[in-house]
Design an enzyme around this catalytic site. Structure first.
Site, PDB file in Angstrom:
ATOM      1  N   GLY A 182     -11.583 -16.508   5.515  1.00 44.53           N
ATOM      2  CA  GLY A 182     -12.961 -16.894   5.240  1.00 44.53           C
ATOM      3  C   GLY A 182     -13.640 -16.036   4.196  1.00 44.53           C
ATOM      4  O   GLY A 182     -14.396 -16.540   3.358  1.00 44.53           O
ATOM      5  N   ASP A 185      -1.590 -11.949   2.266  1.00 46.58           N
ATOM      6  CA  ASP A 185      -1.788 -12.568   3.582  1.00 46.58           C
ATOM      7  C   ASP A 185      -0.431 -13.078   4.049  1.00 46.58           C
ATOM      8  O   ASP A 185       0.299 -13.687   3.279  1.00 46.58           O
ATOM      9  CB  ASP A 185      -2.791 -13.733   3.496  1.00 46.58           C
ATOM     10  CG  ASP A 185      -3.412 -14.067   4.857  1.00 46.58           C
ATOM     11  OD1 ASP A 185      -2.643 -14.261   5.819  1.00 46.58           O
ATOM     12  OD2 ASP A 185      -4.646 -14.126   4.948  1.00 46.58           O
ATOM     13  N   LYS A 213      -0.728 -19.016   3.106  1.00 42.99           N
ATOM     14  CA  LYS A 213      -2.077 -18.972   2.533  1.00 42.99           C
ATOM     15  C   LYS A 213      -2.082 -18.476   1.095  1.00 42.99           C
ATOM     16  O   LYS A 213      -2.867 -18.954   0.268  1.00 42.99           O
ATOM     17  CB  LYS A 213      -2.986 -18.079   3.394  1.00 42.99           C
ATOM     18  CG  LYS A 213      -3.391 -18.721   4.711  1.00 42.99           C
ATOM     19  CD  LYS A 213      -4.407 -17.862   5.455  1.00 42.99           C
ATOM     20  CE  LYS A 213      -4.865 -18.585   6.716  1.00 42.99           C
ATOM     21  NZ  LYS A 213      -5.839 -17.776   7.494  1.00 42.99           N
ATOM     22  N   THR A 229      -5.988  -2.930  10.566  1.00 43.13           N
ATOM     23  CA  THR A 229      -5.739  -3.195   9.146  1.00 43.13           C
ATOM     24  C   THR A 229      -6.804  -2.507   8.289  1.00 43.13           C
ATOM     25  O   THR A 229      -6.497  -1.893   7.259  1.00 43.13           O
ATOM     26  CB  THR A 229      -5.768  -4.720   8.883  1.00 43.13           C
ATOM     27  OG1 THR A 229      -4.873  -5.348   9.788  1.00 43.13           O
ATOM     28  CG2 THR A 229      -5.378  -5.050   7.456  1.00 43.13           C
ATOM     29  N   CYS A 275     -15.639   6.986   8.414  1.00 42.50           N
ATOM     30  CA  CYS A 275     -16.846   7.746   8.775  1.00 42.50           C
ATOM     31  C   CYS A 275     -17.765   6.881   9.649  1.00 42.50           C
ATOM     32  O   CYS A 275     -18.570   7.389  10.429  1.00 42.50           O
ATOM     33  CB  CYS A 275     -17.625   8.159   7.532  1.00 42.50           C
ATOM     34  SG  CYS A 275     -16.820   9.340   6.461  1.00 42.50           S
ATOM     35  N   CYS A 283     -13.041 -13.513  14.331  1.00 45.50           N
ATOM     36  CA  CYS A 283     -13.421 -14.928  14.157  1.00 45.50           C
ATOM     37  C   CYS A 283     -12.571 -15.838  15.021  1.00 45.50           C
ATOM     38  O   CYS A 283     -13.047 -16.800  15.614  1.00 45.50           O
ATOM     39  CB  CYS A 283     -13.202 -15.380  12.715  1.00 45.50           C
ATOM     40  SG  CYS A 283     -14.302 -14.668  11.538  1.00 45.50           S
ATOM     41  N   CYS A 307     -11.582  11.489   5.449  1.00 44.19           N
ATOM     42  CA  CYS A 307     -12.192  12.075   4.242  1.00 44.19           C
ATOM     43  C   CYS A 307     -12.979  13.350   4.510  1.00 44.19           C
ATOM     44  O   CYS A 307     -13.432  13.989   3.564  1.00 44.19           O
ATOM     45  CB  CYS A 307     -13.104  11.042   3.565  1.00 44.19           C
ATOM     46  SG  CYS A 307     -14.683  10.795   4.413  1.00 44.19           S
TER      47      CYS A 307
HETATM   48 ZN   LIG Z   1     -14.578   9.283   6.083  1.00 43.63          ZN
END
Ligand SMILES: [Zn+2]
Length: 252
Positions: free
Chosen positions: A38, A59, A83, A131, A173, A185, A245
């Site tokens: 989508g 995909d 797809k 993911t 974060c 979805c 990070c």
């Molecule tokens: Zn971070």
């Protein structure tokens, strides 16, 4: 740029913030879009239409009848096809000059990092936290800007993360591993144009990052409430303890 390109992209080139240089940057750019659902559908359509030179689309899934309500890059006749193959036909029908690289696998580990390194901008159009975390990690490692979008039911979110900037927050974060059982979805429903709104915003932010026009929403979280037609914008800060990070974890 040849005459046909000058004509095709004339409405962008006439924008002072884009001009010939910005359009050339788009033509020279490579964008990685992960997920041809989508969000990925409008994101890929607008990137291809606007003249992004190379689109790598990833995909592993096939087109299903229940996808067609919102995944507008696919067609009824594509049901059962991969797809990425279905999307390539539509995208090249729109703009034959856009080079489409199909990646019909779940990108993980070194393959994911390699694709992220090759890209100028990454669009996360996936629908799973696992993911999303992997894409974020690869983008921080490769210092590739990440445009993250999400949409469920009547709510959408958009953020841009740019590890090239000092003290810039990343996706990790904002969310932690405990959010893994979040809404998808497939199980919770989504109103069709909402994914169009958010996916289109992802394309817009990518085009701004590449062309140099304006100021991308780096370090901000935009939340869209479709039922009440309201946008909220929040400023994000880097989490010093972020495992991806944060400086507390990088030895600085
Ligand atoms: Zn971070």
């Amino acid at each position: 740029m040849h005459d046909q390109q000058l004509l095709r992209y004339s409405r962008q080139i006439m924008l002072p913030a884009v001009d010939i240089a910005g359009q050339q940057a788009l033509l020279d750019a490579r964008v990685l879009i992960i997920g041809m659902g989508g969000l990925g559908s409008p994101a890929a359509l607008y990137c291809a239409a606007a003249g992004v030179g190379t689109l790598a689309i990833s995909d592993f899934d096939e087109v299903d009848l229940s996808n067609l309500q919102r995944q507008i890059v696919h067609r009824q006749a594509s049901i059962g096809q991969l797809k990425v193959d279905s999307a390539k036909v539509t995208l090249n029908g729109l703009n034959p000059e856009c080079q489409i690289i199909t990646l019909p696998e779940k990108l993980t580990g070194a393959a994911l990092l390699e694709q992220v390194r090759l890209a100028d901008v990454v669009l996360d159009c996936s629908d799973r936290f696992s993911t999303r975390f992997a894409i974020n990690q690869a983008c921080v490692t490769a210092k590739t800007p990440l445009v993250s979008g999400a949409a469920i039911q009547f709510g959408g979110q958009l953020s841009v993360f740019d590890s090239r900037e000092a003290n810039s927050p990343c996706y990790r974060c904002l969310y932690d591993d405990s959010d893994d059982e979040a809404l998808r979805c497939a199980e919770n429903g989504v109103i069709a144009p909402l994914v169009g709104v958010i996916g289109t915003m992802q394309a817009l932010e990518a085009i701004k990052l590449i062309s140099g026009a304006g100021k991308a929403a780096v370090g901000r979280l935009l939340v869209f409430d479709a039922l009440n037609t309201q946008w909220r914008s929040m400023t994000l800060s880097q989490d010093p303890a972020c495992p991806v990070c944060g400086f507390e974890n990088t030895g600085f």
